[in-house]
Design an enzyme around this catalytic site. Structure first.
Site, PDB file in Angstrom:
ATOM      1  N   HIS A  52     -17.680  54.470  12.107  1.00 48.32           N
ATOM      2  CA  HIS A  52     -16.778  53.303  12.124  1.00 48.32           C
ATOM      3  C   HIS A  52     -15.312  53.729  12.064  1.00 48.32           C
ATOM      4  O   HIS A  52     -14.440  53.045  12.593  1.00 48.32           O
ATOM      5  CB  HIS A  52     -17.058  52.388  10.926  1.00 48.32           C
ATOM      6  CG  HIS A  52     -18.158  51.390  11.141  1.00 48.32           C
ATOM      7  ND1 HIS A  52     -18.118  50.414  12.110  1.00 48.32           N
ATOM      8  CD2 HIS A  52     -19.335  51.210  10.497  1.00 48.32           C
ATOM      9  CE1 HIS A  52     -19.218  49.664  12.047  1.00 48.32           C
ATOM     10  NE2 HIS A  52     -19.979  50.136  11.077  1.00 48.32           N
TER      11      HIS A  52
ATOM     12  N   HIS B 246     -23.340  56.664   9.994  1.00 45.82           N
ATOM     13  CA  HIS B 246     -23.024  55.335  10.536  1.00 45.82           C
ATOM     14  C   HIS B 246     -21.624  54.890  10.089  1.00 45.82           C
ATOM     15  O   HIS B 246     -20.822  54.423  10.896  1.00 45.82           O
ATOM     16  CB  HIS B 246     -24.103  54.347  10.061  1.00 45.82           C
ATOM     17  CG  HIS B 246     -23.893  52.925  10.469  1.00 45.82           C
ATOM     18  ND1 HIS B 246     -24.768  52.241  11.286  1.00 45.82           N
ATOM     19  CD2 HIS B 246     -22.917  52.040  10.168  1.00 45.82           C
ATOM     20  CE1 HIS B 246     -24.325  51.007  11.479  1.00 45.82           C
ATOM     21  NE2 HIS B 246     -23.205  50.854  10.797  1.00 45.82           N
ATOM     22  N   GLU B 247     -21.349  55.058   8.787  1.00 45.38           N
ATOM     23  CA  GLU B 247     -20.052  54.591   8.259  1.00 45.38           C
ATOM     24  C   GLU B 247     -18.897  55.458   8.758  1.00 45.38           C
ATOM     25  O   GLU B 247     -17.820  54.938   9.077  1.00 45.38           O
ATOM     26  CB  GLU B 247     -20.077  54.560   6.725  1.00 45.38           C
ATOM     27  CG  GLU B 247     -21.151  53.670   6.098  1.00 45.38           C
ATOM     28  CD  GLU B 247     -21.213  52.268   6.655  1.00 45.38           C
ATOM     29  OE1 GLU B 247     -20.184  51.751   7.137  1.00 45.38           O
ATOM     30  OE2 GLU B 247     -22.313  51.684   6.657  1.00 45.38           O
TER      31      GLU B 247
ATOM     32  N   GLY C 142     -23.790  49.864   3.205  1.00 46.77           N
ATOM     33  CA  GLY C 142     -22.584  50.634   3.502  1.00 46.77           C
ATOM     34  C   GLY C 142     -21.555  49.737   4.147  1.00 46.77           C
ATOM     35  O   GLY C 142     -21.889  48.685   4.707  1.00 46.77           O
TER      36      GLY C 142
ATOM     37  N   CYS D 209     -25.995  46.578  11.564  1.00 47.04           N
ATOM     38  CA  CYS D 209     -24.587  46.706  11.185  1.00 47.04           C
ATOM     39  C   CYS D 209     -24.057  45.340  10.795  1.00 47.04           C
ATOM     40  O   CYS D 209     -24.315  44.357  11.495  1.00 47.04           O
ATOM     41  CB  CYS D 209     -23.796  47.269  12.365  1.00 47.04           C
ATOM     42  SG  CYS D 209     -22.049  47.484  12.023  1.00 47.04           S
ATOM     43  N   LEU D 210     -23.322  45.296   9.698  1.00 45.61           N
ATOM     44  CA  LEU D 210     -22.774  44.016   9.249  1.00 45.61           C
ATOM     45  C   LEU D 210     -21.789  43.443  10.267  1.00 45.61           C
ATOM     46  O   LEU D 210     -21.528  42.248  10.265  1.00 45.61           O
ATOM     47  CB  LEU D 210     -22.088  44.178   7.880  1.00 45.61           C
ATOM     48  CG  LEU D 210     -23.017  44.538   6.719  1.00 45.61           C
ATOM     49  CD1 LEU D 210     -22.217  44.847   5.463  1.00 45.61           C
ATOM     50  CD2 LEU D 210     -24.015  43.427   6.457  1.00 45.61           C
TER      51      LEU D 210
ATOM     52  N   GLN E  70     -14.131  47.592   9.072  1.00 38.87           N
ATOM     53  CA  GLN E  70     -14.959  46.385   9.143  1.00 38.87           C
ATOM     54  C   GLN E  70     -14.353  45.212   8.372  1.00 38.87           C
ATOM     55  O   GLN E  70     -14.770  44.071   8.549  1.00 38.87           O
ATOM     56  CB  GLN E  70     -16.365  46.658   8.594  1.00 38.87           C
ATOM     57  CG  GLN E  70     -17.177  47.600   9.477  1.00 38.87           C
ATOM     58  CD  GLN E  70     -18.556  47.813   8.907  1.00 38.87           C
ATOM     59  OE1 GLN E  70     -18.750  48.660   8.047  1.00 38.87           O
ATOM     60  NE2 GLN E  70     -19.530  47.045   9.356  1.00 38.87           N
TER      61      GLN E  70
HETATM   62 ZN    ZN Z   1     -21.797  49.290  10.669  1.00 40.33          ZN
END
Ligand code: ZN
Length: 180
Positions: free
Chosen positions: A143, A139-140, A46, A97-98, A51
């Site tokens: 953000h 989660h997304e 995701g 998380c990226l 991000q």
């Molecule tokens: Zn994340």
């Protein structure tokens, strides 16, 4: 294909509230396609527009077939202005998380969610999700409001570096260590 730079924790853009998208036009479609490529390349399951430094309410999610159980179908979504309109239950699971590379922690999430959004064709969408899809969506969407998974961890001792020897394909967005 165009890969975007993923910003990491400490960058103030990750802590801002993203703006609603009024109309999906070609620039949004291009951004969504680049985000999709960036997510797959990372690799992750995701990615949210903040991000990649874009303060827009846009997320992409991609769970490959068999991600959780062998019979699971592939899920690929691009969602504009997504919001959780219904949630049920509570479940703990490890996330990464990226934008917080190398770290994981145990996050409580709703077990089932209904998400309302708009698709790239400007049509309304409604998704009923559970399991990892529900977790990834929550989660997304977080953000988009400047919330990171570490904010939601209740037992802070579960926030740990992902061991170097874990069989993990790089930092996995919203994925479980156990899935390694
Ligand atoms: Zn994340």
């Amino acid at each position: 294909m165009s890969l975007l730079n993923i910003i990491v924790e400490g960058d103030p853009r990750l802590r801002q509230k993203a703006h609603r998208i009024r109309t999906v036009d070609d620039s949004i479609r291009r951004l969504a396609a680049d985000m999709h490529d960036t997510m797959l390349d990372a690799p992750g399951i995701g990615l949210a527009a903040p991000q990649v430094g874009m303060l827009l309410r846009l997320i992409v999610v991609h769970l490959p077939a068999g991600y959780e159980k062998p019979e699971d179908p592939q899920h690929t979504y691009t969602l504009v202005n997504p919001e959780v309109v219904k949630s049920q239950g509570r479940v703990l699971g490890y996330e990464g998380c990226l934008s917080i590379p190398g770290w994981t922690g145990e996050v409580p999430r709703s077990r089932r969610v209904t998400v309302k959004a708009v698709g790239l064709d400007n049509r309304p969408l409604r998704i009923k999700a559970e399991g990892w899809l529900a977790r990834a969506l929550q989660h997304e969407i977080d953000h988009l409001d400047g919330v990171l998974f570490i904010d939601r961890v209740e037992d802070k001792s579960t926030i740990q570096p992902i061991p170097e020897d874990e069989e993990i394909e790089g930092p996995v967005e919203a994925a479980a260590l156990a899935e390694g």
